[in-house]
Design a protein around this motif. Structure first.
Motif: not given
Length: 396
Positions: A207, A218, A253, A256
């Motif tokens: 995270e 990322s 996640a 995301d």
């Protein structure tokens, strides 16, 4: 006077005998003789008008052999054959060099130079250029099969975990691309450690938001999620369930904004399973990105759910899988990733065949047969054959 005449006669007779003897010896030397009288050597055939006559075939060789046998000549040697020349000039030196090289490689695998671990650990704690140098040494050594025990070194694990925690708390300074790449590489290095103690710090990195845009940082989150998958494969789902908020972090996640992070989170959730997790994975089957859908379907199959069989069939008939089956090449980045994802899919299907009674598994039978007869890597064909046999036995 009578005595003198007899002396002259005797002398004349001796002279004739001597001349005759010399002529006879000359005739024997030249190979010619006369029936009576002195011997004279005949001239060559060209002078006498006779045609040239060659000796019969093999007669000269026999004579040469006789001369050699008698010790009066030098024996002739046959030239070496082409096969012997090739063997002596190319094959034998090649075998010698290959054996020497194999011996050196074997010796290199056995004998490993010792690592100065106190210096490496000290460099990791100091930071700066000393830390960068120590991380380079650790990265090279931890991927070297001669240092297998390094992955289970508790002191190194604790030091690398502290370094990653410190880096994740620091804001980005200088070049953001370099900082992100450095921390992502640090996550991949921590992933190589064979200990479940790396899971908490990797869940924090999942995270990580330290950049202005989610796309920029990322790579850190993706490397951390892939590290969690590796830890789950080694140590089982309890290594995440035992961490407070660990499953919730992976579920966040899975939403995301960057697709590779969602795909890695889906792969991790498949090892955890459970109704809540599988409900989230079913939602991910409708993701806009194909790699996310494929990972969600594989995760569901690994968890024993056949909900994603249609998506798995789509993946098995995708263009990337067809190219891998036709060429068997994993040299490109796409080929390598497709091969790894396909192996994970086949392994998940193998588990699903053991735990499920889904009749729809028969729809995958043609795809399994195609993979068995393809040029895909051996690992892929072996897994496909195993799954195909279970499908046939299950629906027989």
């Amino acid at each position: 006077m009578a005595r003198d005449d007899r002396a002259v006669g005797v002398s004349s007779f001796e002279g004739q005998a001597t001349s005759a003897g010399q002529a006879s010896l000359a005739g024997e030397a030249t190979g010619t003789a006369s029936a009576s009288g002195p011997h004279f050597a005949a001239g060559p055939p060209a002078e006498t008008g006779e045609p040239l006559r060659h000796p019969p075939h093999g007669e000269g060789d026999e004579r040469a052999g006789e001369v050699s046998a008698g010790g009066r000549g030098r024996p002739s040697r046959a030239p070496p054959s082409l096969s012997w020349l090739l063997f002596s000039r190319l094959v034998f030196p090649g075998i010698f060099l290959a054996s020497g090289l194999a011996g050196l490689l074997t010796l290199r695998e056995i004998v490993a130079p010792p690592l100065d671990m106190p210096r490496i650990l000290s460099g990791l704690e100091r930071g700066g250029s000393a830390r960068a140098e120590a991380l380079t040494q650790v990265h090279e050594a931890i991927l070297d099969p001669r240092y297998r025990d390094l992955k289970a070194d508790p002191e190194l694990a604790e030091s690398l975990i502290r370094v990653l925690e410190t880096e994740l708390r620091q804001p980005i300074t200088g070049s953001p691309e370099f900082t992100v790449a450095y921390r992502a590489q640090l996550c991949r290095l921590v992933r190589e450690l064979d200990t479940p103690r790396t899971v908490p710090v990797l869940l924090i990195a999942v995270e990580c938001r330290i950049a202005d845009t989610p796309q920029l940082d990322s790579p850190i989150r993706r490397a951390a999620a892939e590290g969690v998958v590796t830890a789950l494969e080694r140590h089982g789902p309890d290594c995440v369930r035992s961490v407070p908020g660990g499953v919730a972090a992976l579920c966040r996640a899975a939403k995301d904004p960057v697709a590779p992070v969602r795909a890695a989170a889906a792969a991790a959730l498949g090892h955890i399973g459970g109704d809540e997790v599988c409900d989230l994975l079913r939602e991910m089957l409708h993701d806009d990105t194909d790699v996310v859908r494929y990972n969600a379907a594989i995760a569901l199959a690994y968890a024993g759910r056949g909900t994603g069989l249609d998506t798995l069939h789509e993946f098995l008939r995708s263009e990337n899988v067809r190219n891998l089956a036709d060429t068997g090449s994993t040299e490109s980045v796409i080929g390598d990733r497709t091969c790894k994802l396909l192996c994970r899919a086949l392994f998940a299907l193998d588990r699903l065949c053991d735990r499920s009674t889904e009749e729809r598994l028969a729809v995958l039978h043609p795809a399994m047969e195609d993979l068995c007869l393809s040029r895909a890597p051996e690992e892929v064909r072996t897994l496909a054959m195993r799954v195909d046999l279970k499908i046939e036995r299950f629906h027989r």
